[in-house]
Motif scaffolding. Structure first.
Motif, PDB file in Angstrom:
ATOM      1  N   GLY A 122     -32.969 -15.267  40.597  1.00 53.52           N
ATOM      2  CA  GLY A 122     -34.148 -16.069  40.870  1.00 53.52           C
ATOM      3  C   GLY A 122     -33.862 -17.559  40.883  1.00 53.52           C
ATOM      4  N   SER A 123     -34.748 -18.302  41.513  1.00 54.05           N
ATOM      5  CA  SER A 123     -34.549 -19.734  41.711  1.00 54.05           C
ATOM      6  C   SER A 123     -34.831 -20.559  40.463  1.00 54.05           C
ATOM      7  CB  SER A 123     -35.441 -20.227  42.854  1.00 54.05           C
ATOM      8  OG  SER A 123     -36.804 -19.921  42.585  1.00 54.05           O
ATOM      9  N   ARG A 124     -35.532 -19.975  39.483  1.00 54.26           N
ATOM     10  CA  ARG A 124     -35.852 -20.693  38.250  1.00 54.26           C
ATOM     11  C   ARG A 124     -35.551 -19.808  37.051  1.00 54.26           C
ATOM     12  NH1 ARG A 124     -42.002 -22.265  39.012  1.00 54.26           N
ATOM     13  NH2 ARG A 124     -41.738 -22.809  36.796  1.00 54.26           N
ATOM     14  N   PRO A 125     -35.274 -20.405  35.886  1.00 52.20           N
ATOM     15  CA  PRO A 125     -35.020 -19.591  34.695  1.00 52.20           C
ATOM     16  C   PRO A 125     -36.259 -18.782  34.305  1.00 52.20           C
ATOM     17  CG  PRO A 125     -34.314 -21.871  34.363  1.00 52.20           C
ATOM     18  CD  PRO A 125     -35.120 -21.853  35.635  1.00 52.20           C
ATOM     19  N   CYS A 126     -36.015 -17.670  33.634  1.00 48.21           N
ATOM     20  CA  CYS A 126     -37.110 -16.822  33.145  1.00 48.21           C
ATOM     21  C   CYS A 126     -36.840 -16.547  31.677  1.00 48.21           C
ATOM     22  CB  CYS A 126     -37.175 -15.518  33.940  1.00 48.21           C
ATOM     23  SG  CYS A 126     -38.497 -14.403  33.436  1.00 48.21           S
ATOM     24  N   SER A 127     -37.636 -17.159  30.805  1.00 46.38           N
ATOM     25  CA  SER A 127     -37.447 -17.010  29.367  1.00 46.38           C
ATOM     26  C   SER A 127     -37.852 -15.615  28.909  1.00 46.38           C
ATOM     27  CB  SER A 127     -38.272 -18.058  28.626  1.00 46.38           C
ATOM     28  OG  SER A 127     -39.663 -17.776  28.790  1.00 46.38           O
ATOM     29  N   ASP A 128     -37.500 -15.281  27.680  1.00 46.63           N
ATOM     30  CA  ASP A 128     -37.912 -13.992  27.117  1.00 46.63           C
ATOM     31  C   ASP A 128     -39.438 -13.901  27.035  1.00 46.63           C
ATOM     32  OD1 ASP A 128     -35.264 -13.317  26.845  1.00 46.63           O
ATOM     33  OD2 ASP A 128     -35.162 -13.743  24.691  1.00 46.63           O
ATOM     34  N   VAL A 129     -40.075 -15.025  26.732  1.00 49.41           N
ATOM     35  CA  VAL A 129     -41.541 -15.033  26.663  1.00 49.41           C
ATOM     36  C   VAL A 129     -42.141 -14.745  28.032  1.00 49.41           C
ATOM     37  CG1 VAL A 129     -43.576 -16.476  26.252  1.00 49.41           C
ATOM     38  CG2 VAL A 129     -41.625 -16.585  24.680  1.00 49.41           C
ATOM     39  N   ASP A 130     -41.602 -15.393  29.076  1.00 47.80           N
ATOM     40  CA  ASP A 130     -42.097 -15.146  30.430  1.00 47.80           C
ATOM     41  C   ASP A 130     -41.825 -13.711  30.867  1.00 47.80           C
ATOM     42  OD1 ASP A 130     -43.150 -17.635  30.764  1.00 47.80           O
ATOM     43  OD2 ASP A 130     -41.549 -18.414  32.033  1.00 47.80           O
ATOM     44  N   ALA A 131     -40.680 -13.176  30.468  1.00 46.16           N
ATOM     45  CA  ALA A 131     -40.359 -11.791  30.816  1.00 46.16           C
ATOM     46  C   ALA A 131     -41.393 -10.834  30.223  1.00 46.16           C
ATOM     47  CB  ALA A 131     -38.960 -11.441  30.335  1.00 46.16           C
ATOM     48  N   ASP A 132     -41.740 -11.045  28.957  1.00 43.60           N
ATOM     49  CA  ASP A 132     -42.758 -10.202  28.331  1.00 43.60           C
ATOM     50  C   ASP A 132     -44.123 -10.397  28.993  1.00 43.60           C
ATOM     51  OD1 ASP A 132     -41.374  -8.694  26.436  1.00 43.60           O
ATOM     52  OD2 ASP A 132     -41.443 -10.282  24.940  1.00 43.60           O
ATOM     53  N   ARG A 133     -44.441 -11.631  29.358  1.00 44.05           N
ATOM     54  CA  ARG A 133     -45.705 -11.894  30.047  1.00 44.05           C
ATOM     55  C   ARG A 133     -45.756 -11.146  31.372  1.00 44.05           C
ATOM     56  NH1 ARG A 133     -46.884 -17.831  31.340  1.00 44.05           N
ATOM     57  NH2 ARG A 133     -48.601 -16.803  32.433  1.00 44.05           N
ATOM     58  N   TYR A 134     -44.668 -11.150  32.098  1.00 41.59           N
ATOM     59  CA  TYR A 134     -44.638 -10.470  33.400  1.00 41.59           C
ATOM     60  C   TYR A 134     -44.880  -8.971  33.230  1.00 41.59           C
ATOM     61  CZ  TYR A 134     -42.845  -8.416  37.693  1.00 41.59           C
ATOM     62  OH  TYR A 134     -42.708  -7.682  38.844  1.00 41.59           O
ATOM     63  N   VAL A 135     -44.182  -8.354  32.303  1.00 39.84           N
ATOM     64  CA  VAL A 135     -44.343  -6.910  32.094  1.00 39.84           C
ATOM     65  C   VAL A 135     -45.779  -6.589  31.693  1.00 39.84           C
ATOM     66  CG1 VAL A 135     -43.568  -4.919  30.757  1.00 39.84           C
ATOM     67  CG2 VAL A 135     -41.909  -6.642  31.478  1.00 39.84           C
TER      68      VAL A 135
END
Length: 261
Positions: A122-135
């Motif tokens: 991906g073009s931008r970093p994805c933090s662990d918090v964002d990963a959980d938000r996405y799921v």
């Protein structure tokens, strides 16, 4: 279903989703009952690009469309699922695309694959918090096709536990290997045949994101130098695709937001 502040909006607009979608197909094919439904009720061999286009249209509609458009798209999928039933020749078991277990499998693999591809390419970093938000955001998407939200993994750790629980059900079959061949070497329609020199990259990158054991089930050879070369090629491809205009569904959503402001 989602808004501009959601992680879903950011991930689903990224070119890495192409790689994630291909990874999802490779992994999903290793569930015998899910693969039987595709084999017996799909024209993916004759029209792989048409099937891909319909899948992309669904994801874009449920991501950037209005809530009404998303729910209509979900109802269309539910209607199709009513006709998808039969007997798997590999296990001898009967299946129905309306079974919650199969719906959760397809959903979980897709979400995990999109996230995995984005975190690698991906073009931008994805933090662990964002990963959980996405799921967690994607639980609402699963509900569109009739899945009880309580059955759907709502965090990265829940996804990990889910995959451990179904690991023993996965196995290769002639059907799964045929599907893998289509994903890894898709036939190109005449108008885009000029892309053949780079057409291998998304499929190879998708295979590189699979667990080694699942990759071996498909008989996909892999050595460390190949992983490095694929990473370089896939990163270059996704960055080049990133300069393209926003997807039409995203542009339409931005117009609606501007008009409502």
């Amino acid at each position: 279903m989602f808004g501009p502040d959601s992680v879903t909006w950011r991930l689903h607009a990224d070119p890495a989703m192409l790689i994630g979608g291909m990874r999802a197909l490779l992994v999903q094919a290793l569930h015998p009952l899910a693969m039987a439904g595709v084999e017996q009720h799909s024209d993916y061999r004759a029209d792989p690009w048409g099937r891909l286009q319909r899948t992309v249209e669904y994801v874009m509609t449920t991501t950037y469309g209005t809530e009404e458009e998303a729910r209509r798209a979900g109802l269309v999928v539910q209607a199709i699922h009513k006709r998808v039933r039969g007997t798997d020749p590999v296990t001898g078991k009967t299946y129905s695309a309306e079974e919650p277990d199969l719906l959760v499998w397809v959903h979980a693999v897709e979400v995990h694959s999109f996230l995995t591809a984005y975190r690698r390419y991906g073009s931008r970093p994805c933090s662990d918090v964002d990963a959980d938000r996405y799921v967690a955001e994607q639980v609402d998407t699963a509900s569109l096709v009739g899945v009880d939200p309580a059955l759907v993994p709502a965090s990265v750790s829940a996804l990990r536990e889910y995959f451990q629980s179904v690991d023993d059900e996965l196995r290769p079959s002639p059907y799964s290997r045929d599907a893998a061949k289509v994903v890894l070497n898709p036939p190109l329609p005449l108008p885009i045949r000029f892309l053949k020199p780079v057409a291998w990259i998304p499929g190879a990158a998708a295979a590189g994101l699979m667990p080694r054991r699942l990759r071996a089930m498909h008989g996909i050879p892999w050595v460390p130098p190949a992983d490095a070369a694929v990473r370089v090629a896939a990163t270059a491809l996704t960055r080049a695709m990133g300069v393209l205009p926003d997807p039409p569904h995203l542009r339409a959503a931005k117009v609606r937001l501007a008009q409502a402001a």
